[in-house]
Design a protein around this motif. Sequence first.
Motif, PDB file in Angstrom:
ATOM      1  N   TYR A  21       0.811  -1.214   0.000  1.00  0.00           N
ATOM      2  CA  TYR A  21       0.000   0.000   0.000  1.00  0.00           C
ATOM      3  C   TYR A  21       0.851   1.274   0.000  1.00  0.00           C
ATOM      4  N   TYR A  24       0.991   5.085  -2.413  1.00  0.00           N
ATOM      5  CA  TYR A  24       0.197   6.299  -2.255  1.00  0.00           C
ATOM      6  C   TYR A  24       0.419   6.892  -0.867  1.00  0.00           C
ATOM      7  N   ASP A  29      -3.332  11.095  -3.483  1.00  0.00           N
ATOM      8  CA  ASP A  29      -2.505  10.563  -4.569  1.00  0.00           C
ATOM      9  C   ASP A  29      -3.281   9.555  -5.402  1.00  0.00           C
ATOM     10  N   LEU A  30      -4.077   8.728  -4.748  1.00  0.00           N
ATOM     11  CA  LEU A  30      -4.884   7.743  -5.470  1.00  0.00           C
ATOM     12  C   LEU A  30      -5.907   8.435  -6.353  1.00  0.00           C
ATOM     13  N   GLU A  33      -4.266  10.219  -9.388  1.00  0.00           N
ATOM     14  CA  GLU A  33      -3.888   9.257 -10.419  1.00  0.00           C
ATOM     15  C   GLU A  33      -5.077   8.930 -11.325  1.00  0.00           C
ATOM     16  N   GLN A 212      -0.725   8.778   5.306  1.00  0.00           N
ATOM     17  CA  GLN A 212      -1.679   7.671   5.426  1.00  0.00           C
ATOM     18  C   GLN A 212      -2.264   7.566   6.828  1.00  0.00           C
ATOM     19  N   ILE A 239      -7.362   3.428   1.577  1.00  0.00           N
ATOM     20  CA  ILE A 239      -6.484   2.988   0.485  1.00  0.00           C
ATOM     21  C   ILE A 239      -6.396   1.467   0.483  1.00  0.00           C
ATOM     22  N   ARG A 284     -11.032   4.297  -8.687  1.00  0.00           N
ATOM     23  CA  ARG A 284      -9.785   3.539  -8.861  1.00  0.00           C
ATOM     24  C   ARG A 284      -9.796   2.751 -10.172  1.00  0.00           C
TER      25      ARG A 284
END
Length: 567
Positions: A21, A24, A29-30, A33, A212, A239, A284
């Motif tokens: 994981y 990110y 960030d996820l 993207e 995170q 995440i 995602r």
Amino acid sequence: MITHKPWRSSYPAGVPHELDYGAYGSLLDLLDESFTKYANQPAYWCMGKHFSYQVIDHASKKLATYLQSLGLKKGARVAIMLPNIPQYPIALYAVLRAGYIVVSINPLYTPRELSAQLSDCGAETILLLEHFGKTLEDAFAIEGQAIALKHVVITSIAEMLGWKGPWLDRFIRTFKRKVVPYVLPNHLQSIQFSQALERGAQLSYQKPAISQSDIALLQYTGGTTGISKGAILTHRNLIANVMQIEAWLKPIQQRKTIEAWHFLCALPMYHIFALTGCGLLGMRLGARILLVPNARDLPNLIGILKEFPEINVFPGVNTLFQALLNNSKFTDLDFSRWALTIGGGMAVQRSVAERWQALTGTVITEGYGLSETSPVASCNTPLAQEFTGSIGLPLPDTEMCIRDEDGRDLVAGQVGEIYIRGPQVMSGYWQQESETSNVLGSDGYFRTGDIGLMDEAGYFKIVDRKKDMILVAGFNVYPNEVEDIVASIPGVVECAVVGVRQTSSGEAVKLFVVREDLNVTESLIMDVCNRELTHYKRPTQIEFRESLPKNNVGKILRRVLRDESNA
């Protein structure tokens, strides 16, 4: 410490036991993207209008910039009180991108419920649909609550959808709320959603320093077993769960050669099932997510399914599946491209699952989780050929076990409480240390309060909710078992079982039934129960009703029925 993990040998080929994981730094960030990778693809559809990933990207960044301009400190809570309309995902991503904490609120809350949640979370800002403004006004009048709100962003249907005529009329009927004049306290600063976007566009967005370990979401539990509590979900929790589910779906994507994902988001995004399973997972995967403002409006929902036969992912709950199966127009739809039906939120009844598979050709893949687990902890493989009645295998990096009342691990086949440990498990309840210590042990395992068992292959099965268990003359009766039997009777729309106080045996079994056929009599039901259930599991009271109380995703509220029966 669990050393024996039989579920690992049962994993589908290609699904890893562990994931990384670390790619990110945070959910930002996820999201960034996906916004870049799928910029020109449709992200959301709602009532006739599409919104691309680029449009959602730009709008959420403008709103995030506006929120930052309010001078809120890091860790500030921002409440979202919206139904499934495009403003919801824009607001969700905006709060995260601004560096604040999302607080999801059911827009159908009463003033008392809203006041309690706002007071508990300390939200300084709320994004609100104008239809629910009167509720917010009345919430301030509730005594004993300290609401910290300073800013209100008010939106309307027309701001994103341009709704008018029959669609707007349908929305008003659905939520039973018209726009009425309301007065907010003088200290509140209010602004229209579109104006907030305009102001944000004139300012410079600053990507916040988020890790995170920072809190992303306060997800309040449904309160079906007591006072609602805010589960603290970090960026890492979410995440991890998104990546775990993505890994779990790879076999079905390869088997069905799915070139593009099309998610039906019929469940409300303010509920963790849809927030993670559609709003984050869908992003995602680059999916097109079709928003349904209210799934209880079956004609509208069936109309969407007819208009978009390319839908291939349908997350839902048992009561929704059952309602669709009982609607004659649902049987006329084209199911040829359906790939995955995901059941969660409540137990899927076998009779419903078997009817669903016979009609649609897809197996209901049942999973399991809670607000406290972001939400998914386990799931059946999407390659299953038939409904199993189990909640599947623990997801990658997830450990589950069955323990007795003293916290000792039980062996396969023994019934006890389900415990969960994994990167998706919450860090605790907001400002409730004692409640946190009651469910999170020093070994990192979360006590779910659900009763279940694990078989030799590592598949878990829910027996029932611990607090819903009925004790009849010293014998345990699990409502799910009785409900499964009664639900299989033709003409039964839905049912629920609770325990009622009885002097001679401690508790007795009471059955509530909603029927569409008056030939479903008490005598008929008892004949079936006498044939299928041992004596202490049989209902001693049967009450027919027009409807049963449900929470925001359609889960039947046994607590309400139990309280009414024992009053």
